[in-house]
Motif scaffolding. Sequence first.
Motif, PDB file in Angstrom:
ATOM      1  N   TYR A  13      20.352  93.483  17.901  1.00 44.81           N
ATOM      2  CA  TYR A  13      19.410  92.714  17.072  1.00 44.81           C
ATOM      3  C   TYR A  13      20.112  91.900  15.988  1.00 44.81           C
ATOM      4  N   SER A  14      21.195  92.468  15.460  1.00 46.30           N
ATOM      5  CA  SER A  14      21.877  91.777  14.362  1.00 46.30           C
ATOM      6  C   SER A  14      23.232  92.437  14.169  1.00 46.30           C
ATOM      7  N   LEU A  15      24.135  91.762  13.493  1.00 47.64           N
ATOM      8  CA  LEU A  15      25.473  92.312  13.270  1.00 47.64           C
ATOM      9  C   LEU A  15      25.730  92.625  11.805  1.00 47.64           C
ATOM     10  N   ASP A  16      24.801  92.233  10.949  1.00 51.01           N
ATOM     11  CA  ASP A  16      25.133  92.198   9.521  1.00 51.01           C
ATOM     12  C   ASP A  16      24.696  93.396   8.701  1.00 51.01           C
ATOM     13  N   SER A  17      23.856  94.290   9.263  1.00 54.89           N
ATOM     14  CA  SER A  17      23.406  95.389   8.414  1.00 54.89           C
ATOM     15  C   SER A  17      24.558  96.369   8.185  1.00 54.89           C
ATOM     16  N   GLY A  18      24.740  96.704   6.927  1.00 55.63           N
ATOM     17  CA  GLY A  18      25.836  97.600   6.547  1.00 55.63           C
ATOM     18  C   GLY A  18      25.333  99.026   6.417  1.00 55.63           C
ATOM     19  N   ARG A  19      26.106  99.979   6.914  1.00 59.52           N
ATOM     20  CA  ARG A  19      25.711 101.383   6.826  1.00 59.52           C
ATOM     21  C   ARG A  19      26.933 102.234   6.479  1.00 59.52           C
ATOM     22  N   ASP A  20      26.640 103.374   5.852  1.00 63.46           N
ATOM     23  CA  ASP A  20      27.680 104.339   5.529  1.00 63.46           C
ATOM     24  C   ASP A  20      27.787 105.297   6.717  1.00 63.46           C
ATOM     25  N   PHE A  21      28.853 105.156   7.508  1.00 62.70           N
ATOM     26  CA  PHE A  21      29.008 105.992   8.705  1.00 62.70           C
ATOM     27  C   PHE A  21      29.839 107.223   8.373  1.00 62.70           C
ATOM     28  N   VAL A  22      29.311 108.380   8.742  1.00 60.63           N
ATOM     29  CA  VAL A  22      30.057 109.620   8.488  1.00 60.63           C
ATOM     30  C   VAL A  22      30.131 110.409   9.797  1.00 60.63           C
ATOM     31  N   ASP A  23      31.329 110.921  10.084  1.00 62.52           N
ATOM     32  CA  ASP A  23      31.558 111.651  11.332  1.00 62.52           C
ATOM     33  C   ASP A  23      30.746 112.942  11.335  1.00 62.52           C
ATOM     34  N   ALA A  77      30.791 101.260   3.281  1.00 61.84           N
ATOM     35  CA  ALA A  77      29.802 100.634   4.162  1.00 61.84           C
ATOM     36  C   ALA A  77      30.520  99.781   5.200  1.00 61.84           C
ATOM     37  N   PHE A  78      30.127  99.957   6.449  1.00 62.40           N
ATOM     38  CA  PHE A  78      30.627  99.107   7.527  1.00 62.40           C
ATOM     39  C   PHE A  78      29.435  98.437   8.193  1.00 62.40           C
ATOM     40  N   THR A  79      29.639  97.198   8.618  1.00 61.80           N
ATOM     41  CA  THR A  79      28.549  96.533   9.333  1.00 61.80           C
ATOM     42  C   THR A  79      28.682  96.804  10.831  1.00 61.80           C
ATOM     43  N   VAL A  80      27.640  96.440  11.563  1.00 62.07           N
ATOM     44  CA  VAL A  80      27.703  96.530  13.022  1.00 62.07           C
ATOM     45  C   VAL A  80      28.857  95.650  13.532  1.00 62.07           C
ATOM     46  N   VAL A 108      28.593  90.175  22.698  1.00 66.74           N
ATOM     47  CA  VAL A 108      27.293  90.670  22.262  1.00 66.74           C
ATOM     48  C   VAL A 108      26.297  89.525  22.278  1.00 66.74           C
ATOM     49  N   ASN A 109      25.082  89.773  22.781  1.00 64.78           N
ATOM     50  CA  ASN A 109      24.011  88.768  22.761  1.00 64.78           C
ATOM     51  C   ASN A 109      23.064  89.060  21.603  1.00 64.78           C
ATOM     52  N   LEU A 110      22.863  88.037  20.775  1.00 62.87           N
ATOM     53  CA  LEU A 110      21.960  88.204  19.633  1.00 62.87           C
ATOM     54  C   LEU A 110      20.700  87.374  19.853  1.00 62.87           C
ATOM     55  N   PRO A 111      19.578  87.767  19.263  1.00 61.89           N
ATOM     56  CA  PRO A 111      18.357  86.959  19.395  1.00 61.89           C
ATOM     57  C   PRO A 111      18.543  85.602  18.717  1.00 61.89           C
ATOM     58  N   SER A 112      17.786  84.623  19.162  1.00 62.03           N
ATOM     59  CA  SER A 112      17.956  83.276  18.587  1.00 62.03           C
ATOM     60  C   SER A 112      17.581  83.274  17.106  1.00 62.03           C
ATOM     61  N   GLU A 113      16.558  84.070  16.767  1.00 63.94           N
ATOM     62  CA  GLU A 113      16.184  84.146  15.359  1.00 63.94           C
ATOM     63  C   GLU A 113      16.410  85.568  14.865  1.00 63.94           C
ATOM     64  N   ILE A 114      17.306  85.719  13.902  1.00 65.39           N
ATOM     65  CA  ILE A 114      17.585  87.058  13.373  1.00 65.39           C
ATOM     66  C   ILE A 114      16.726  87.303  12.141  1.00 65.39           C
ATOM     67  N   LEU A 115      15.883  88.321  12.216  1.00 70.19           N
ATOM     68  CA  LEU A 115      14.981  88.635  11.104  1.00 70.19           C
ATOM     69  C   LEU A 115      15.759  89.305   9.965  1.00 70.19           C
ATOM     70  N   PRO A 116      15.341  89.019   8.734  1.00 70.42           N
ATOM     71  CA  PRO A 116      16.034  89.671   7.619  1.00 70.42           C
ATOM     72  C   PRO A 116      15.818  91.185   7.654  1.00 70.42           C
ATOM     73  N   GLU A 117      16.848  91.936   7.350  1.00 69.11           N
ATOM     74  CA  GLU A 117      16.785  93.406   7.339  1.00 69.11           C
ATOM     75  C   GLU A 117      16.132  93.877   6.043  1.00 69.11           C
ATOM     76  N   ILE A 118      15.209  94.843   6.143  1.00 68.62           N
ATOM     77  CA  ILE A 118      14.586  95.377   4.930  1.00 68.62           C
ATOM     78  C   ILE A 118      15.580  96.253   4.169  1.00 68.62           C
ATOM     79  N   VAL A 119      16.464  96.919   4.905  1.00 68.17           N
ATOM     80  CA  VAL A 119      17.530  97.703   4.271  1.00 68.17           C
ATOM     81  C   VAL A 119      18.855  97.091   4.719  1.00 68.17           C
ATOM     82  N   PRO A 120      19.304  96.013   4.032  1.00 68.60           N
ATOM     83  CA  PRO A 120      20.493  95.299   4.512  1.00 68.60           C
ATOM     84  C   PRO A 120      21.781  96.122   4.440  1.00 68.60           C
ATOM     85  N   THR A 121      21.864  97.034   3.489  1.00 65.89           N
ATOM     86  CA  THR A 121      23.080  97.845   3.416  1.00 65.89           C
ATOM     87  C   THR A 121      22.806  99.136   2.663  1.00 65.89           C
TER      88      THR A 121
END
Lengths: 313, 313
Positions: free
Chosen positions: B206-216, B249-252, B269-282
Amino acid sequence: MNSLMKVLITGASGFTGRYLIKHISEKCASAKNRPEIYGLYNSSKPKSSESCRFIKADICNVSEIEDLISSVKPDYIIHLAGERRGSYEEQFRLNAVGTVNLLEAVRKHCNKSRILVVSSSAVYGYAGEMPISEDNPLRPVGAYGVSKAAGEMAALSFTRQYGMNITVARPFNLFGPGQNEDFVTGKIVKYTGEIIAGLRESFDLYSLDSGRDFVDVRDAVRAYWDIISSPVFEEKCRGEVFNIGSGDAFTVRDVIVALEIITSHKITVNLPSEILPEIVPTQKSDITKIKNTVGWVPEYNFEKTLTDMLKEY
Amino acid sequence: MNSLMKVLITGASGFTGRYLIKHISEKCASAKNRPEIYGLYNSSKPKSSESCRFIKADICNVSEIEDLISSVKPDYIIHLAGERRGSYEEQFRLNAVGTVNLLEAVRKHCNKSRILVVSSSAVYGYAGEMPISEDNPLRPVGAYGVSKAAGEMAALSFTRQYGMNITVARPFNLFGPGQNEDFVTGKIVKYTGEIIAGLRESFDLYSLDSGRDFVDVRDAVRAYWDIISSPVFEEKCRGEVFNIGSGDAFTVRDVIVALEIITSHKITVNLPSEILPEIVPTQKSDITKIKNTVGWVPEYNFEKTLTDMLKEY
């Protein structure tokens, strides 16, 4: 040609609901287009009223609520319905899932409606002696506070996720004429009335020391209407939370003493031999935010409300 | 003559549950009295294991849970069971009411047990770019975050009301070997493996830009055990909340780039033509509190976890 504004009130047969319907119809009596008021009730059927169309519906019945919202398409919704007693499961069902059912229906059928979700100061739990502002962390104690917090978090999530026009009100301890014995002030006033009438000599209480912020139900319903009908609702209320209180704390002892002064009667209270410490010993609201946003301040004082309650006990 | 310590894990057949059972049995392998581990599962039956006694039980069935708790009387309980999908009603049922059912049973039958309720960073919602501490307000978005917040508030209410030994953990985005496609990293690793194996050319995101805290997940289960087995549990963890994250924080996009470097393959990676803004961007965790309280810090780094995931995709 404007169609009439429609106002939907859930929990319409409750203590607050009755005052709210009265307030809106009086406040709008002289309006060019007096709003149509729809009052939802479930358990107890309200007395018929010229100013409100009562509809029986169960907030937990998804299709019932959806049918209702899609046919009425209210402009304003004030959501009072909820459950103060029972298990966590029962209170989650009414206070959290019931709220979600209502909001889902609005989202589908009239997603621009203004909605005021009435929560409770119970979501704060104990926050110390200082006035509690809306930014205080939520530390509810017991099923009622937890389920109300869940309901308001769900409501604010609908605003974040779908941009809906939802505001949360957190009333402190409501009191006022006609309040029943389920509430401590209602109980004290009733038994005081009975002592004066010679029907009893004393009554039982658990403790005298817990402090609460008492706000007159007539002030509270005015606050609800001031918020939802505010010209700055979308701009300054949407997604926000507002405390509704007096800004003062009175103890149960203060209630008794005030009633003794008002009635010139000695009120005898029986306390348990061992008084357990209160988990929420006191609560007092900071009402700066609602004052600054919609200009509401309480008008009834503590003694005036108690005097009015005694007249109608 | 000490009886064996008993550890109960709910959600034992899930991604985290399997790692937690492994960690506890390895960590305690050399202990004089190795704990007995009881693993509750409901939907999927786990493979039999020497280190854990699996029991099928439904967290929503009050009498089933009460019978189980009264017969096992566990010393430690790590509550992982929950629901990430479905309606608000379904998720409230599992994540909030299910938690209450467990705690009510413990209150009745073994009220000194230590309990770790595993919540989620989803309770925070969007809190800006800065590291999120446990004091940040809860602003969940959607049924999962709201219902997890309700469950943890109920848990903390049991501590306030009954003095129970309950702690809440808020893991950020777990990842690790064996994670399935329901999670974004699990999905990306699987499809990357398939690209390398020549089974597909690209995949959709869906998008590549959302940032998340990844923990093993292996770090997370160590954190759970470090908290619940801490000598300072009653003194410093009871009634508290602990973030469990990496602090980064790492993004997709970062995940994709890291996998390209690790595998020396181009990933399309195939992304949608219109990327919706993330409610929780990071989201990024502040992990000072757990570090200072029980000394836990994460040991796996981002690339190491992704490398391990690729081996087992």
